[in-house]
Design a protein around this motif. Structure first.
Motif, PDB file in Angstrom:
ATOM      1  N   HIS A   1      -4.871  -0.030   7.223  1.00  0.00           N
ATOM      2  CA  HIS A   1      -3.789   0.486   6.384  1.00  0.00           C
ATOM      3  C   HIS A   1      -4.302   1.416   5.286  1.00  0.00           C
ATOM      4  O   HIS A   1      -3.578   2.311   4.835  1.00  0.00           O
ATOM      5  N   ILE A   2      -5.532   1.208   4.856  1.00  0.00           N
ATOM      6  CA  ILE A   2      -6.127   2.107   3.859  1.00  0.00           C
ATOM      7  C   ILE A   2      -6.462   3.444   4.532  1.00  0.00           C
ATOM      8  O   ILE A   2      -6.062   4.512   4.060  1.00  0.00           O
ATOM      9  N   GLU A   3      -7.136   3.366   5.676  1.00  0.00           N
ATOM     10  CA  GLU A   3      -7.581   4.591   6.357  1.00  0.00           C
ATOM     11  C   GLU A   3      -6.410   5.371   6.946  1.00  0.00           C
ATOM     12  O   GLU A   3      -6.441   6.601   7.013  1.00  0.00           O
TER      13      GLU A   3
ATOM     14  N   ARG B   1     -10.136   6.935 -12.526  1.00  0.00           N
ATOM     15  CA  ARG B   1      -9.244   5.777 -12.436  1.00  0.00           C
ATOM     16  C   ARG B   1      -8.064   6.028 -11.489  1.00  0.00           C
ATOM     17  O   ARG B   1      -7.702   5.154 -10.692  1.00  0.00           O
ATOM     18  N   GLU B   2      -7.488   7.238 -11.555  1.00  0.00           N
ATOM     19  CA  GLU B   2      -6.273   7.487 -10.754  1.00  0.00           C
ATOM     20  C   GLU B   2      -6.569   7.562  -9.246  1.00  0.00           C
ATOM     21  O   GLU B   2      -5.657   7.551  -8.441  1.00  0.00           O
ATOM     22  N   LYS B   3      -7.844   7.608  -8.900  1.00  0.00           N
ATOM     23  CA  LYS B   3      -8.210   7.598  -7.467  1.00  0.00           C
ATOM     24  C   LYS B   3      -8.451   6.180  -6.956  1.00  0.00           C
ATOM     25  O   LYS B   3      -8.666   5.959  -5.765  1.00  0.00           O
ATOM     26  N   ILE B   4      -8.459   5.198  -7.864  1.00  0.00           N
ATOM     27  CA  ILE B   4      -8.751   3.807  -7.453  1.00  0.00           C
ATOM     28  C   ILE B   4      -7.511   2.950  -7.709  1.00  0.00           C
ATOM     29  O   ILE B   4      -7.322   2.424  -8.802  1.00  0.00           O
ATOM     30  N   PRO B   5      -6.655   2.794  -6.695  1.00  0.00           N
ATOM     31  CA  PRO B   5      -5.391   2.084  -6.915  1.00  0.00           C
ATOM     32  C   PRO B   5      -5.566   0.581  -7.129  1.00  0.00           C
ATOM     33  O   PRO B   5      -4.751  -0.038  -7.806  1.00  0.00           O
ATOM     34  N   CYS B   6      -6.601  -0.010  -6.538  1.00  0.00           N
ATOM     35  CA  CYS B   6      -6.828  -1.439  -6.709  1.00  0.00           C
ATOM     36  C   CYS B   6      -8.191  -1.813  -6.148  1.00  0.00           C
ATOM     37  O   CYS B   6      -8.815  -1.032  -5.439  1.00  0.00           O
ATOM     38  N   CYS B   7      -8.622  -3.026  -6.498  1.00  0.00           N
ATOM     39  CA  CYS B   7      -9.829  -3.600  -5.911  1.00  0.00           C
ATOM     40  C   CYS B   7      -9.360  -4.779  -5.062  1.00  0.00           C
ATOM     41  O   CYS B   7      -8.626  -5.635  -5.549  1.00  0.00           O
ATOM     42  N   VAL B   8      -9.727  -4.791  -3.783  1.00  0.00           N
ATOM     43  CA  VAL B   8      -9.255  -5.851  -2.884  1.00  0.00           C
ATOM     44  C   VAL B   8     -10.313  -6.942  -2.749  1.00  0.00           C
ATOM     45  O   VAL B   8     -11.415  -6.687  -2.263  1.00  0.00           O
TER      46      VAL B   8
ATOM     47  N   PHE C   1       0.829  -1.207   0.000  1.00  0.00           N
ATOM     48  CA  PHE C   1       0.000   0.000   0.000  1.00  0.00           C
ATOM     49  C   PHE C   1       0.866   1.262   0.000  1.00  0.00           C
ATOM     50  O   PHE C   1       0.415   2.318  -0.436  1.00  0.00           O
ATOM     51  N   SER C   2       2.101   1.153   0.482  1.00  0.00           N
ATOM     52  CA  SER C   2       3.002   2.309   0.407  1.00  0.00           C
ATOM     53  C   SER C   2       3.276   2.653  -1.052  1.00  0.00           C
ATOM     54  O   SER C   2       3.518   3.805  -1.396  1.00  0.00           O
ATOM     55  N   VAL C   3       3.246   1.643  -1.909  1.00  0.00           N
ATOM     56  CA  VAL C   3       3.426   1.875  -3.344  1.00  0.00           C
ATOM     57  C   VAL C   3       2.114   2.364  -3.970  1.00  0.00           C
ATOM     58  O   VAL C   3       2.110   3.298  -4.773  1.00  0.00           O
ATOM     59  N   LEU C   4       1.002   1.714  -3.579  1.00  0.00           N
ATOM     60  CA  LEU C   4      -0.234   1.891  -4.343  1.00  0.00           C
ATOM     61  C   LEU C   4      -1.131   3.033  -3.896  1.00  0.00           C
ATOM     62  O   LEU C   4      -1.743   3.709  -4.728  1.00  0.00           O
ATOM     63  N   ILE C   5      -1.259   3.236  -2.579  1.00  0.00           N
ATOM     64  CA  ILE C   5      -2.367   4.063  -2.067  1.00  0.00           C
ATOM     65  C   ILE C   5      -1.886   5.427  -1.580  1.00  0.00           C
ATOM     66  O   ILE C   5      -0.883   5.522  -0.878  1.00  0.00           O
TER      67      ILE C   5
ATOM     68  N   HIS D   1     -13.502  -5.532   3.698  1.00  0.00           N
ATOM     69  CA  HIS D   1     -12.062  -5.491   3.948  1.00  0.00           C
ATOM     70  C   HIS D   1     -11.757  -6.022   5.341  1.00  0.00           C
ATOM     71  O   HIS D   1     -12.479  -5.742   6.295  1.00  0.00           O
ATOM     72  N   PHE D   2     -10.673  -6.744   5.443  1.00  0.00           N
ATOM     73  CA  PHE D   2     -10.200  -7.213   6.746  1.00  0.00           C
ATOM     74  C   PHE D   2      -9.791  -6.000   7.589  1.00  0.00           C
ATOM     75  O   PHE D   2      -9.450  -4.952   7.044  1.00  0.00           O
ATOM     76  N   ASP D   3      -9.801  -6.128   8.919  1.00  0.00           N
ATOM     77  CA  ASP D   3      -9.566  -4.937   9.755  1.00  0.00           C
ATOM     78  C   ASP D   3      -8.202  -4.279   9.546  1.00  0.00           C
ATOM     79  O   ASP D   3      -8.105  -3.058   9.475  1.00  0.00           O
TER      80      ASP D   3
END
Ligand code: PLP
Length: 458
Positions: free
Chosen positions: A130-132, A173-180, A108-112, A123-125
């Motif tokens: 890590h997202i929040e 698109r650039e606001k959505i780094p991935c779908c988990v 996530f340091s790379v992606l988000i 999402h798992f806790d």
């Protein structure tokens, strides 16, 4: 007579359990501020807090421990693990990390970045954390059926494609780094995601240019359910099904403490060389050099064997049948649990058992405390305490479900233990009308409060 099912292994080593009295447990849980995480394990008889890192390793894994190569760079054990991950999941690039959340932290340091939107099933806790923590937002696109605990649906981990497309249409698109995609989906009850759904998610995400990330902690349990429930895979081996699943993943984070069958460890799997290169830098900063990333050589060696064992049908059948055994006992006793029975745990519906306890007083936590007092069994709350506060408004979030999770460690307890757990829970269930009040928070941390929260009786 038809022969009954029996476990596919025998026991080579045992560990003594400590029994206690109800009076002792009443005292101990008060001292622990009604937080089950704060109990020392010698005060617990049967520990169902988590199935994470609590399993027993096989003789093959212990043998692999002795072969571990502890070289700082380029250890043989790393290459064993890398080639196993490639064989099982198909990823060309693999970075070891010390556990699953570390894999999230590195990737996530790379992606988000701040303001991003990360859709997925529940999402798992730690994933959400890590997202929040990066001031991004996790959007739950799980199918609505997942939130009705009485509904029998074979794939309650599935993503609602319409909900997902809505997110893809609403944000650039650039606001959505991935779908988990979490396989199996822990937060909705260890429920599997179908291949049909993975295919649709992959197709839609490709259309919008969003990479798909599998949160893989229980990937082989997911594959077992696909074999049992998706007719296409009835005659496939688990390893074949896993390979099919991972065709639809661009990357993966893994907590090896679950289906890796080891006590600590994790990794990141990637196809993209570019993301791999960027992740290497963060791995070196946070975890360790790229060929060990926080794991010892012997742990990587045991993990390589564990991944191989966890993708064998015999192992999975024994594991899932034990969860079913406990679940069916509880159903027989009338205790409301989530249907269908999930992969790694039983989820007890606290809203149905303790409707007289105000939801502000944490029904699932209250039930967990009662079960501990009853039988020395430690479960975990999946409810309002875990849901935490809204990061913006700081208001308590009250999820639709208040669940007490009884997670079953892998290859640890026998079915006699399952009988004991079911009886203890039945006793609490039988006296449910006497339980009218719950718990109040006296102290909490600003993020992931459930681990350290302190409470008193309301
Ligand atoms: C356990 C788990 C994680 C986090 O892994 P840790 O090893 O506990 O850090 C992430 N996602 C899912 C689905 C998990 O089950």
């Amino acid at each position: 007579m038809e022969l009954p099912f029996s476990e596919s292994y025998k026991i080579k080593m045992i560990e003594q359990l400590k029994r206690s009295t109800r009076e002792q447990r009443e005292e101990w849980i008060k001292e622990a501020q009604y937080n089950l995480f704060k109990l020392s394990s010698d005060k617990v008889f049967i520990d169902l807090l988590t199935d994470s890192g609590t399993g027993a390793m096989s003789d093959r894994q212990w043998a692999a421990i002795m072969t571990g190569d502890e070289s700082y760079a380029g250890a043989r054990s790393f290459f064993e693990l890398k080639s196993t991950v490639q064989k099982i999941m198909g990823f060309e690039y693999m970075l070891p990390t010390h556990q699953g959340r570390a894999a999230e932290n590195v990737l996530f340091s790379v992606l988000i970045k701040e303001g991003d939107i990360v859709p997925g099933n529940s999402h798992f806790d730690t994933t959400k954390g890590h997202i929040e923590f990066r001031k991004a937002k996790a959007v739950d696109c799980t199918i609505d059926e997942a939130f009705d605990t009485t509904l029998d649906h074979p794939f309650k981990g599935n993503i609602d494609i319409e909900k997902l497309e809505k997110v893809y249409k609403e944000y650039p698109r650039e606001k959505i780094p991935c779908c988990v995609v979490t396989v199996t989906c822990n937060s909705s009850g260890g429920q599997p995601v179908s291949i049909a759904n993975l295919r649709e998610v992959s197709q839609l995400s490709k259309k919008y240019g969003v990479p798909v990330l599998f949160d893989s902690a229980r990937f082989s349990e997911n594959a077992y359910f696909l074999k049992m429930r998706e007719p296409e895979f009835k005659n496939w081996t688990i390893k074949e099904i896993v390979r099919e699943m991972y065709k639809y993943a661009d990357m993966a984070t893994m907590s090896s403490k679950k289906d890796g069958l080891v006590n600590i460890g994790g990794f990141i799997g990637l196809h993209s060389e570019e993301i791999y290169r960027q992740a290497c830098t963060f791995n070196i900063m946070f975890e360790g050099y790229i060929t060990y990333g926080g794991m010892s050589g012997r742990d990587m060696a045991a993990l390589a064997v564990g991944l191989d064992e966890s993708t064998e049908f015999e192992y999975l059948e024994t594991r899932i049948k034990q969860i079913e055994y406990l679940g069916n006992k509880l159903i027989e006793y009338g205790v409301p649990i989530q249907y269908p029975i999930g992969g790694h745990a039983i989820f007890v519906d606290a809203n149905k058992i303790l409707p007289n306890v105000p939801k502000e007083q944490f029904r699932a936590q209250t039930l967990g405390v009662e079960l501990y007092i009853e039988g020395g069994i430690r479960g975990v709350e999946i409810g309002a305490i875990l849901a935490d506060r809204d990061p913006v408004t700081r208001e308590n979030r009250f999820p639709k479900l208040e669940l007490l999770r009884l997670a079953i460690p892998r290859r640890v307890y026998t079915n006699n233990h399952m009988d004991y757990i079911a009886a203890a829970l039945k006793n609490v269930f039988d006296r449910r009308h006497q339980i009218k009040s719950g718990l109040e928070i006296t102290w909490e941390a600003p993020i992931m409060r459930h681990f350290t929260v302190e409470m008193k009786k309301a």
